[in-house]
Design an enzyme around this catalytic site. Structure first.
Site, PDB file in Angstrom:
ATOM      1  N   SER A 140       0.852  -1.188   0.000  1.00 36.05           N
ATOM      2  CA  SER A 140       0.000   0.000   0.000  1.00 36.05           C
ATOM      3  C   SER A 140       0.885   1.234   0.000  1.00 36.05           C
ATOM      4  O   SER A 140       2.069   1.160   0.363  1.00 36.05           O
ATOM      5  CB  SER A 140      -0.889   0.003   1.250  1.00 36.05           C
ATOM      6  OG  SER A 140      -1.545   1.249   1.409  1.00 36.05           O
ATOM      7  N   TYR A 153      -2.034  -1.145  10.294  1.00 33.98           N
ATOM      8  CA  TYR A 153      -1.997  -1.434   8.859  1.00 33.98           C
ATOM      9  C   TYR A 153      -0.715  -0.892   8.246  1.00 33.98           C
ATOM     10  O   TYR A 153      -0.024  -1.588   7.483  1.00 33.98           O
ATOM     11  CB  TYR A 153      -3.219  -0.814   8.197  1.00 33.98           C
ATOM     12  CG  TYR A 153      -3.382  -1.093   6.731  1.00 33.98           C
ATOM     13  CD1 TYR A 153      -3.573  -2.381   6.258  1.00 33.98           C
ATOM     14  CD2 TYR A 153      -3.375  -0.049   5.799  1.00 33.98           C
ATOM     15  CE1 TYR A 153      -3.747  -2.635   4.901  1.00 33.98           C
ATOM     16  CE2 TYR A 153      -3.551  -0.281   4.453  1.00 33.98           C
ATOM     17  CZ  TYR A 153      -3.734  -1.583   4.004  1.00 33.98           C
ATOM     18  OH  TYR A 153      -3.896  -1.824   2.654  1.00 33.98           O
TER      19      TYR A 153
END
Length: 262
Positions: A140, A153
């Site tokens: 990401s 995350y």
């Protein structure tokens, strides 16, 4: 160059979102596919939408509780050795550091970091023995830049970046390729499926996610990057954040501290 036509491609998290889009695109490129996720019914739905159904298999798998060697054996029983592994399964987060329990952090790391590492370690010996293979891992933009409400995350994706950078530097002589993908906002249910600090489902579509890039376009960009053996690709306009972190760290820090993130 990695041409997936005729190759055996194993995709995790294939029941929705980027994983589903990768499966549909790969089927159009004539790959042999193994689709894994927890939801068998959704995997069957994705399989039915693929081309050449005889070349698409479903392998339900809970990556928070599995034996990598057994999973690999089951996967290889369909079409033979794995040529391309796509580590796509993962879970996002919507909670502050102060609100997030350690159990939630461990849950995120189990799926977003330890699972792809375990699967990769399972397939690597065979790839090395056969003289090559390709591992694709969906990271990401937050694998570079930690943003509010994403502490676990971001940490897991930072760890993913480090592990696969190191693996790439070790195994290039064995012709094993690694492509790390850093998407920004892609129009999927990732925010709906994200977990809060207590572990409950977030259950909401983020505005940025709803305006994100089409998952099919994202998948095409990923497979094109794999075809040209790119080490890494950032996808979406949010990739500018990576450059901002690198070249304007003070400005980026200022902006992140004041960002209104859901």
């Amino acid at each position: 160059m990695t041409d997936i036509a005729g190759k055996t491609v194993w995709i995790t998290g294939a029941s929705s979102g980027i994983g589903e889009a990768l499966a549909l695109e790969a089927s159009q490129r004539n790959a042999k596919l193994i689709l894994s996720a927890r939801r068998a019914g959704e995997l069957e739905r994705v399989r039915a939408a693929c081309l050449h159904l005889k070349n698409v298999a479903v392998l339900p798998l809970d990556l928070t509780d599995f034996d990598p060697a057994s999973a690999l054996s089951q996967a290889e029983a369909f079409f033979g050795p794995i040529d391309v592994l796509v580590n796509n399964a993962g879970i996002s987060q919507r909670s502050s550091v102060l609100q997030t329990s350690m159990d939630v952090y461990r849950r995120i790391f189990e799926l977003d970091f330890f699972a792809p590492v375990a699967l990769t370690k399972a397939v690597l010996p065979g790839m090395v023995a056969r003289g090559g293979g390709h591992v694709v891992t969906i990271s990401s933009v937050v694998g570079y830049v930690g943003t509010p409400q994403r502490s676990g995350y971001a940490a897991a994706k930072h760890a993913v970046q480090g592990f696969f950078d190191a693996a790439r530097s070790e195994l290039w002589r064995e012709n094993v390729r690694f492509t790390t993908v850093c998407p920004g906002y892609i129009k999927t249910n990732v925010s709906i499926n994200a977990i809060t600090g207590s572990g409950a489902a977030h259950g909401q579509m983020d505005p940025g996610q709803s305006r994100g890039m089409d998952a099919g376009l994202c998948a095409r960009k990923i497979w094109n990057a794999v075809a040209t053996d790119k080490d890494e690709i950032a996808i979406g306009k949010e990739a500018l954040i990576i450059w901002g972190k690198r070249f304007l760290p003070g400005v980026m820090s200022y902006a992140l501290k004041r960002a209104k993130v859901t």
